[in-house]
Design an enzyme around this catalytic site. Structure first.
Site, mmCIF file in Angstrom:
data_model
loop_
_atom_site.group_PDB
_atom_site.id
_atom_site.type_symbol
_atom_site.label_atom_id
_atom_site.label_comp_id
_atom_site.label_asym_id
_atom_site.label_seq_id
_atom_site.Cartn_x
_atom_site.Cartn_y
_atom_site.Cartn_z
ATOM 1 N N CYS A 113 -5.248 -4.901 -3.530
ATOM 2 C CA CYS A 113 -4.185 -5.917 -3.365
ATOM 3 C C CYS A 113 -4.999 -7.152 -2.625
ATOM 4 O O CYS A 113 -4.393 -8.362 -2.800
ATOM 5 C CB CYS A 113 -2.787 -5.653 -2.634
ATOM 6 S SG CYS A 113 -1.877 -4.294 -3.285
ATOM 7 N N HIS A 253 0.042 -11.849 0.510
ATOM 8 C CA HIS A 253 0.340 -10.753 -0.525
ATOM 9 C C HIS A 253 1.630 -10.441 -0.500
ATOM 10 O O HIS A 253 2.116 -10.130 0.333
ATOM 11 C CB HIS A 253 -0.973 -9.896 -0.488
ATOM 12 C CG HIS A 253 -0.533 -8.489 -1.137
ATOM 13 N ND1 HIS A 253 -0.179 -8.870 -2.717
ATOM 14 C CD2 HIS A 253 -0.318 -7.426 -0.850
ATOM 15 C CE1 HIS A 253 0.262 -7.483 -3.328
ATOM 16 N NE2 HIS A 253 0.036 -6.613 -2.196
ATOM 17 N N ASN A 283 5.454 -6.602 -6.742
ATOM 18 C CA ASN A 283 4.051 -6.689 -6.216
ATOM 19 C C ASN A 283 2.883 -6.490 -7.221
ATOM 20 O O ASN A 283 2.930 -5.821 -8.025
ATOM 21 C CB ASN A 283 3.830 -5.243 -5.292
ATOM 22 C CG ASN A 283 2.495 -5.285 -4.632
ATOM 23 O OD1 ASN A 283 1.498 -5.946 -5.129
ATOM 24 N ND2 ASN A 283 2.416 -4.527 -3.811
HETATM 25 N N1 ACO Z 1 15.450 4.464 -4.605
HETATM 26 C C1 ACO Z 1 16.327 5.467 -3.916
HETATM 27 N N2 ACO Z 1 15.830 6.034 -2.768
HETATM 28 C C2 ACO Z 1 14.582 6.181 -2.668
HETATM 29 C C3 ACO Z 1 13.670 5.347 -3.490
HETATM 30 C C4 ACO Z 1 14.041 4.586 -4.799
HETATM 31 N N3 ACO Z 1 13.429 3.878 -5.436
HETATM 32 N N4 ACO Z 1 12.301 5.587 -3.117
HETATM 33 C C5 ACO Z 1 12.325 6.520 -2.083
HETATM 34 N N5 ACO Z 1 13.600 6.747 -1.742
HETATM 35 C C6 ACO Z 1 14.304 7.659 -0.800
HETATM 36 C C7 ACO Z 1 13.226 8.499 -0.188
HETATM 37 O O1 ACO Z 1 12.954 9.912 -0.905
HETATM 38 C C8 ACO Z 1 13.682 8.870 1.124
HETATM 39 O O2 ACO Z 1 14.939 9.838 0.798
HETATM 40 P P1 ACO Z 1 14.980 10.977 2.028
HETATM 41 O O3 ACO Z 1 15.287 10.503 3.297
HETATM 42 O O4 ACO Z 1 16.145 11.922 1.445
HETATM 43 O O5 ACO Z 1 13.561 11.959 1.943
HETATM 44 C C9 ACO Z 1 14.500 7.663 1.628
HETATM 45 O O6 ACO Z 1 14.630 6.760 0.419
HETATM 46 C C10 ACO Z 1 13.622 6.766 2.619
HETATM 47 O O7 ACO Z 1 12.177 6.791 2.157
HETATM 48 P P2 ACO Z 1 11.054 5.960 2.803
HETATM 49 O O8 ACO Z 1 9.953 6.160 2.260
HETATM 50 O O9 ACO Z 1 11.353 6.606 4.360
HETATM 51 O O10 ACO Z 1 11.824 4.573 2.522
HETATM 52 P P3 ACO Z 1 11.239 3.234 3.487
HETATM 53 O O11 ACO Z 1 12.294 2.604 4.145
HETATM 54 O O12 ACO Z 1 10.024 3.459 4.074
HETATM 55 O O13 ACO Z 1 10.960 2.196 2.405
HETATM 56 C C11 ACO Z 1 8.977 1.547 1.014
HETATM 57 C C12 ACO Z 1 10.056 2.834 1.274
HETATM 58 C C13 ACO Z 1 9.539 0.404 0.584
HETATM 59 C C14 ACO Z 1 7.907 2.098 0.188
HETATM 60 C C15 ACO Z 1 8.460 0.979 2.231
HETATM 61 O O14 ACO Z 1 7.723 2.095 2.980
HETATM 62 C C16 ACO Z 1 7.294 0.120 2.338
HETATM 63 O O15 ACO Z 1 7.724 -1.096 1.978
HETATM 64 N N6 ACO Z 1 6.070 0.346 2.387
HETATM 65 C C17 ACO Z 1 5.141 -0.528 2.206
HETATM 66 C C18 ACO Z 1 4.386 -0.062 0.793
HETATM 67 C C19 ACO Z 1 3.870 -1.190 0.083
HETATM 68 O O16 ACO Z 1 4.592 -2.304 -0.029
HETATM 69 N N7 ACO Z 1 3.032 -0.812 -0.903
HETATM 70 C C20 ACO Z 1 2.670 -1.763 -1.663
HETATM 71 C C21 ACO Z 1 1.327 -1.384 -2.024
HETATM 72 S S1 ACO Z 1 0.377 -1.803 -0.771
HETATM 73 C C22 ACO Z 1 0.165 -3.444 -0.568
HETATM 74 O O17 ACO Z 1 0.636 -4.237 -1.431
HETATM 75 C C23 ACO Z 1 -0.066 -3.875 0.787
#
Ligand code: ACO
Length: 326
Positions: A113, A253, A283
């Site tokens: 990214c 980004h 993204n």
């Molecule tokens: N729909 C419904 N539920 C979901 C989904 C979905 N698409 N995805 C995950 N869940 C569930 C999980 O299974 C989990 O359930 P559980 O509690 O029963 O285990 C629950 O939601 C919470 O999951 P978390 O991973 O803790 O959710 P979080 O609030 O952290 O959000 C996210 C996840 C959006 C990916 C977050 O961690 C984030 O923004 N991370 C940054 C990663 C990113 O943006 N990466 C992109 C590439 S890197 C870059 O570009 C910089």
């Protein structure tokens, strides 16, 4: 003193729109979950017959049209991508051929990214060193082809697209003022594509283990991304004797809305100082910053003399900033 000035911007988004409601039919998720956790409403998906070089080519032509630059005037083409047409040759070489840029050297930069900021920084060094007059810098990705469409943790985040800028060596104050690039490879396993490379060469069992698809530890990525994007933005401002008050606009980004809001808060930026289009594009990895820049530019949101910054973070981990006087 000659600086690398951005004299044209361009972008391209594939026609197909994939909404959160479409995703509800594909994996166990909801529009409400995706929207509140990521700020993404929809993303674009490349058609089956569209390749990364095709997206890059359209973005490049749009940027070259704006700049009034012909293909043979370009000295180098640098493409930030990790989803190129082939493992090799580089997508930059394919774009070079399709454009007919017969005088250009061409290569890809692999920084996930952060690909556009890394690619831009590479091109700027050639211009600052007097080894190139004009460069085409592109960020282009088709993440839809390396995503596990059965993994709701990751498939909701990404979209396809391309953005490009034309750089030209020009006298004066305008242009790229600084670039700062960072990496910490100890984090590589938090965001990567296991197959197929030297560690896991192509195999039927590898496909069964879903090795060609992106893997991500979202929570850990989140924390390091916010801290790193904040620190490298500050580093760029300090190096140029500026503060956030000098910034007309930050182009981060477009990872997801919550990362962007956290960066905005830590930098104490106003809404007007932060360009966000992740809601419409998702993204797009290395393409997100030049797509955002082109949208702002074509909407007339940038005026001569404005101080703007690109601020990226991605797999590797890699991150970096680039300060520009428009
Ligand atoms: N729909 C419904 N539920 C979901 C989904 C979905 N698409 N995805 C995950 N869940 C569930 C999980 O299974 C989990 O359930 P559980 O509690 O029963 O285990 C629950 O939601 C919470 O999951 P978390 O991973 O803790 O959710 P979080 O609030 O952290 O959000 C996210 C996840 C959006 C990916 C977050 O961690 C984030 O923004 N991370 C940054 C990663 C990113 O943006 N990466 C992109 C590439 S890197 C870059 O570009 C910089």
């Amino acid at each position: 003193m000659k600086r690398a000035r951005i004299i044209g911007t361009g972008s391209y988004l594939p026609a197909k729109v994939l909404t959160n409601f479409d995703l509800e039919k594909m994996v166990d998720t909801s529009n409400e979950w995706i929207s509140t956790r990521t700020g993404i409403d929809e993303r674009r998906i490349a058609a089956d017959d569209e390749m990364t070089s095709d997206l890059a080519l359209i973005a490049a032509r749009n940027a070259m049209d704006m700049a009034g630059v012909k293909a043979e005037d370009i000295d180098l083409i640098v493409v930030g991508t990790i989803t190129g047409d082939y493992p090799w040759p580089s997508t930059a070489c394919i774009v070079q051929d399709k454009l007919g840029a017969i005088n250009a050297g061409a290569w890809d930069v692999s920084a996930a990214c952060s690909g556009f900021v890394y690619a831009l920084s590479s091109a700027v060094q050639f211009i600052n060193g007097g080894n190139a007059k004009r460069a085409l810098v592109i960020g282009a990705e088709i993440f839809s082809r390396i995503i596990d469409w059965e993994d709701r943790n990751t498939c909701i985040l990404f979209g396809d697209g391309a953005g490009a800028v034309v750089l030209e060596a020009q006298e004066g104050d305008a242009g790229v003022l600084s670039t700062h690039l960072k990496a910490d490879g100890s984090f590589w396993e938090l965001l990567y594509q296991p197959g197929f490379g030297a560690v896991h060469p192509a195999s039927v069992s590898g496909i069964e283990q879903r090795l060609p698809f992106l893997r991500m530890a979202g929570n850990e990525v989140f924390k390091v991304a916010v801290r790193s994007m904040y620190e490298v933005a500050n580093e760029a401002l300090t190096a140029n004797d500026m503060t956030t008050a000098d910034l007309a606009m930050l182009f981060p980004h477009q990872a997801n809305r919550r990362i962007l809001d956290a960066v905005k808060k830590r930098l104490k930026l106003t809404d007007e100082q932060m360009f966000i289009n992740v809601d419409k594009c998702g993204n797009t990895s290395g393409a997100s910053i030049p797509i955002a820049l082109d949208e702002a530019n074509r909407k007339g949101m940038l005026k001569e003399g404005d101080i703007i910054m690109f601020d990226a973070f991605g797999g590797g981990f890699t991150w970096g900033s680039c300060l520009v006087r428009w």
